[in-house]
Each structure stands twice: as structure tokens, then as C-alpha cells.
Design an enzyme around this catalytic site. Structure first.
Site, PDB file in Angstrom:
ATOM      1  NE  ARG A   1       6.184  -0.547  10.165  1.00 44.80           N
ATOM      2  CZ  ARG A   1       5.079  -0.546   9.431  1.00 44.80           C
ATOM      3  NH1 ARG A   1       5.065   0.119   8.281  1.00 44.80           N
ATOM      4  NH2 ARG A   1       4.001  -1.183   9.815  1.00 44.80           N
TER       5      ARG A   1
ATOM      6  NE  ARG B   1       7.786  -2.662   6.271  1.00 43.49           N
ATOM      7  CZ  ARG B   1       6.487  -2.549   6.455  1.00 43.49           C
ATOM      8  NH1 ARG B   1       5.745  -1.982   5.521  1.00 43.49           N
ATOM      9  NH2 ARG B   1       5.925  -3.012   7.542  1.00 43.49           N
TER      10      ARG B   1
ATOM     11  NE  ARG C   1      -4.733  -1.999   9.270  1.00 41.50           N
ATOM     12  CZ  ARG C   1      -3.672  -1.234   8.978  1.00 41.50           C
ATOM     13  NH1 ARG C   1      -3.654   0.002   9.356  1.00 41.50           N
ATOM     14  NH2 ARG C   1      -2.669  -1.741   8.329  1.00 41.50           N
TER      15      ARG C   1
ATOM     16  NE  ARG D   1       2.090  -5.082  10.935  1.00 43.12           N
ATOM     17  CZ  ARG D   1       3.187  -4.931  10.182  1.00 43.12           C
ATOM     18  NH1 ARG D   1       4.329  -5.453  10.549  1.00 43.12           N
ATOM     19  NH2 ARG D   1       3.109  -4.269   9.059  1.00 43.12           N
TER      20      ARG D   1
ATOM     21  CE  LYS E   1      -2.001  -1.276   3.903  1.00 47.61           C
ATOM     22  NZ  LYS E   1      -1.292  -2.539   4.158  1.00 47.61           N
TER      23      LYS E   1
END
Ligand code: AP5
Length: 216
Positions: free
Chosen positions: A160, A127, A88, A171, A13
Site C-alpha cells: 500500500r 505487509r 476514528r 498515520r 483489525k
């Protein structure tokens, strides 16, 4: 134009919003980044959100909805934006519709970026993010020119807290539970477009642009 990008964690996203932002000039509003900024600054909102964000749980609606509606009432996004990470929950989706309607506006498109769970886990594990400008990299798929350094602003990249394996599991579970009701909500409104998110970044961008066609 108001567009929502829906997708599980790691679906791309943020990557796609950054590209589309430059291409179609639609501002990018991301609730995840708003929370991380508040956590970095040590605001009250950041202190409330931190335990949820770092463990991968959803921040309660009463905090999230107020923050998002406040952000989208600001002048730089008053003519439209691309929402990444919001809504969400169904409560968030309804609150957004009501707020836009109260202002004589409406949501134009909800785009779902579809990616299989195995690929999401692989993406999140590799990431690296920029704390300064929000740019996102992947150690093999999209490496920065110089390891550990942001191409855009030269800041030191970081991993992160919620990309650690346990938070990633949480998540995915939390987001999977909420995804189908949200997809149904926008499908019933005739606003949902599904895009294959598994190809190269450029191919995914093309799929998103197809979803936006006719809305510009
Ligand atoms: P948030 O920051 O929104 O996290 P997320 O939804 O989990 O999404 P991500 O940012 O992890 O992934 P992305 O889809 O943007 O993927 P990206 O482009 O980075 O939210 C964080 C937390 O804040 C939540 O867990 C929650 O606690 C809280 N929160 C936020 N919104 C909330 C809300 N509305 N309600 C309640 N709580 C909320 O890409 C991922 C990786 O893949 C990168 O390394 C990238 O380089 C790579 N990649 C991207 N595209 C491709 C491709 N096509 N091929 C190969 N690799 C790719």
C-alpha cells in the site's frame, strides 16, 4: 450485532475481522477498503479521498460519515456488521450512534486491539495486500504460499502507498491523537473491551472472541 474494531494502524483489525467474519458470520465493513476501492475506480469520492489516504491523514468527517452510513444501510449488512476503521473521531462515533438509534438499533461492543508502536511499524513495513479480495499477508509473519501471489484468488499482491515510512509516521501520529477520546467515549458507555493484540494471530482471535462472549 454491531461491533467496532478499534486499533492503531497495523494492529490487526483487518486480519482479525476476516477470521471472525467466517467464524461468526458477521459482515466486515472497512472504511479504508471502501476508500481504496473508490480510488481504484476513479469515482468522485475516490478523487476527494486520495490525497488524504495516500499521505496517511484522515479523510474529512463530512465525506467519511456519509460513505459509511450509506454502506451500513445496505441490505447485506442490515442485520449487523463488524466495523473496521470507523469511527476514528468523536464526531464519527456520535454520528454512528445516532444513525443506529434512528433505526431502532445500537452498538453492542467496541473492541480495542492493543499493540505497541514499534511492533506496528514492523508489521506495516512487511505487509502485502491483495487488491482483488482484500486478503492481507506479512512477508515473515504470515507469508503467502507463493511469494507475491494471493492464496485466495491468485492475484498479484501489492504494498500500500500509505505503508511507506513517511505515511506510516503520519498515520500513527493522527491516530494516536484521536484514540484516547474514542476509548473514553466507549468506556463511559460500558461497551469497551481491550484485547492484547501482540500475540500470534490465533491468540489475538481468542482474546477477541472473549470480548464478544455474552453479546451473541
Ligand atoms: P485503513 O485501511 O483502515 O488503515 P489502518 O487503520 O491504518 O489500518 P491498517 O489496514 O493499516 O491495519 P490493520 O489494523 O487492519 O492491520 P492488518 O490486519 O492489515 O485506513 C487507511 C486510510 O483510509 C486512513 O489512513 C485514512 O486516510 C482513511 N480512513 C479510513 N477510515 C477512516 C475514517 N474512519 N476516517 C477518516 N479517514 C479514514 O495487519 C497489519 C500487518 O500485520 C499485516 O501484514 C498482517 O499480516 C500482520 N499481522 C496482523 N496480526 C498479526 C499478529 N497477531 N502478529 C503478527 N503479525 C500480524
Amino acid at each position: 450485532m454491531y461491533v467496532i474494531l478499534l486499533g492503531l494502524p497495523g494492529a490487526g483489525k483487518g486480519t482479525q475481522a476476516a477470521l471472525l467474519k467466517d467464524e461468526i458470520g458477521l459482515a466486515h465493513v472497512t472504511t479504508g477498503e471502501l476508500f481504496r476501492e473508490n480510488i481504484r475506480l476513479g469515482t468522485d469520492l475516490g478523487k476527494q479521498a486520495q490525497p488524504y489516504v495516500e499521505s496517511g491523514r484522515l479523510v474529512p468527517d463530512e465525506i467519511t460519515i456519509g460513505m459509511l452510513l450509506d454502506r451500513i444501510s445496505q441490505p447485506d449488512v442490515a442485520r449487523g456488521c463488524m466495523l473496521d476503521g470507523f469511527p476514528r473521531t468523536l464526531e464519527q462515533a456520535r454520528a454512528l450512534d445516532e444513525a443506529l438509534a434512528a433505526d431502532g438499533k445500537r452498538l453492542d461492543r467496541a473492541i480495542y486491539i492493543r499493540v505497541a508502536t514499534d511492533e506496528l511499524v514492523r508489521r506495516l513495513a512487511g505487509r502485502w495486500s491483495c487488491p482483488q479480495c482484500g486478503a492481507v499477508y506479512h512477508e515473515t509473519n504470515q507469508p503467502p504460499k507463493q511469494p507475491g501471489i494471493c492464496d485466495n484468488c491468485g492475484s498479484q499482491l501489492y504494498q500500500r502507498e500509505d505503508d511507506k515510512p513517511e505515511a506510516v509516521r503520519t498515520r500513527l501520529e493522527v491516530n494516536l491523537k484521536n484514540l484516547d477520546p474514542l476509548l473514553d467515549y466507549y468506556r463511559q458507555q460500558g461497551k469497551l473491551c481491550e484485547a492484547d493484540g501482540e500475540g500470534e494471530v490465533e491468540a489475538v482471535s481468542r482474546a477477541l472472541r472473549n470480548c464478544l462472549e455474552g453479546e451473541r
